[in-house]
Scaffold this active site. Structure first.
Site, PDB file in Angstrom:
ATOM      1  N   GLU A   8     -18.167 -30.823   2.682  1.00 40.89           N
ATOM      2  CA  GLU A   8     -18.904 -32.083   2.623  1.00 40.89           C
ATOM      3  C   GLU A   8     -19.881 -32.041   1.449  1.00 40.89           C
ATOM      4  O   GLU A   8     -20.526 -31.022   1.199  1.00 40.89           O
ATOM      5  CB  GLU A   8     -19.671 -32.272   3.936  1.00 40.89           C
ATOM      6  CG  GLU A   8     -20.533 -33.519   4.006  1.00 40.89           C
ATOM      7  CD  GLU A   8     -21.347 -33.597   5.287  1.00 40.89           C
ATOM      8  OE1 GLU A   8     -21.684 -34.703   5.706  1.00 40.89           O
ATOM      9  OE2 GLU A   8     -21.661 -32.524   5.871  1.00 40.89           O
TER      10      GLU A   8
ATOM     11  N   LYS B  87     -18.061 -41.677   6.253  1.00 37.30           N
ATOM     12  CA  LYS B  87     -18.521 -40.996   7.464  1.00 37.30           C
ATOM     13  C   LYS B  87     -19.104 -41.992   8.464  1.00 37.30           C
ATOM     14  O   LYS B  87     -20.025 -42.740   8.145  1.00 37.30           O
ATOM     15  CB  LYS B  87     -19.571 -39.950   7.075  1.00 37.30           C
ATOM     16  CG  LYS B  87     -20.065 -39.078   8.208  1.00 37.30           C
ATOM     17  CD  LYS B  87     -21.066 -38.062   7.655  1.00 37.30           C
ATOM     18  CE  LYS B  87     -21.604 -37.130   8.717  1.00 37.30           C
ATOM     19  NZ  LYS B  87     -22.596 -36.181   8.140  1.00 37.30           N
TER      20      LYS B  87
ATOM     21  N   CYS C 223     -17.973 -33.619   9.022  1.00 43.41           N
ATOM     22  CA  CYS C 223     -19.075 -32.887   9.647  1.00 43.41           C
ATOM     23  C   CYS C 223     -19.420 -33.372  11.061  1.00 43.41           C
ATOM     24  O   CYS C 223     -18.708 -33.053  12.013  1.00 43.41           O
ATOM     25  CB  CYS C 223     -20.291 -32.915   8.736  1.00 43.41           C
ATOM     26  SG  CYS C 223     -21.470 -31.563   9.074  1.00 43.41           S
TER      27      CYS C 223
END
Length: 252
Positions: free
Chosen positions: A39, A106, A140
């Site tokens: 990330e 995300k 993540c």
């Protein structure tokens, strides 16, 4: 499909240096069909993106991903802190092939670290395709939210790619949840974390590939390193046919 995990020690806000390090690791590891970076691999986890995030149209990191995919006839996956054409900051997970760029924003922004105060979250699941594989892109903190990645809700896929900056103090959760996501979705999980330090956290790596029944195929240790393995899509399909757990999943 041959994949290489690039577990890097990210230099803070230094795209050119992080590109150089990624290139060196790729050269040492040899050719792969897919390379996966962590990330925000070009900058570190910049929860405050002003002055650090790249403008998407001129981002050197994204340009490098495109050039490298064409040069090596491969796919490259990893997220970047970018500012889009509308002026919104995004933690954008790119999956770049010689033919196209697929991106996922995300969805689960890390509120504990105030990521949500600066970035605009994504609203949809995204599946990239490469060499006959269907790959769900995740980033993540998404790892903690199984409903969003559920097979058949997020779409049908063969593997999930998680790219992360996951700190050592929560390493047990990383190890447990990567295996859980593979088992419950009967898919491969390709999860790449970083190592090293930023001003807030220490990162201990543990990048891993998990098979659909939870076995660890390969894993990285706590230092900067690349790890390579090969995945067999036909074996995945045969396993799903033998043990049809997904037919009984909830469809609420």
């Amino acid at each position: 499909m041959k994949i290489t995990l690039l577990q890097t020690d990210i230099r803070w806000a230094s795209p050119e240096e992080n590109i150089r390090r990624a290139e060196e690791m790729m050269d040492r590891s040899g050719h792969a069909d897919l390379y996966v970076l962590p990330e925000m691999w070009a900058t570190g986890f910049a929860t405050v993106p002003e002055g650090i995030a790249e403008e998407e149209k001129v981002a050197v990191s994204l340009a490098w991903m495109k050039e490298t995919a064409c040069k090596h006839d491969c796919a490259i996956s990893g997220s970047l802190a970018i500012r889009d054409a509308e002026g919104n900051y995004r933690n954008r997970h790119y999956f770049v092939t010689p033919e196209q760029v697929t991106s996922y924003d995300k969805r689960h922004l890390f509120t504990h670290g105030h990521e949500d105060e600066h970035y605009t979250r994504g609203e949809r699941a995204v599946i990239a395709e490469w060499k006959g594989w269907r790959l769900l892109l995740q980033t993540c903190y998404d790892l903690r939210f199984p409903v969003f990645s559920r097979y058949g809700l997020a779409g049908e896929y063969d593997a999930i790619i998680y790219v992360a900056n996951w700190p050592e103090k929560r390493q047990l959760a990383w190890e447990t949840l990567t295996r859980a996501r593979a088992i419950e979705n009967q898919c491969f999980v390709i999860a790449v974390n970083r190592v090293g330090d930023d001003e807030k956290c220490h990162y201990a790596g543990g990048s891993v590939v998990v098979d659909p029944i939870g076995h660890i195929i390969c894993t990285a240790q706590t230092e900067e390193q690349s790890v390579c393995t090969e995945l067999d899509r036909e074996a995945l399909h045969q396993m799903r046919q033998r043990f049809q757990v997904l037919d009984d999943r909830d469809r609420l």
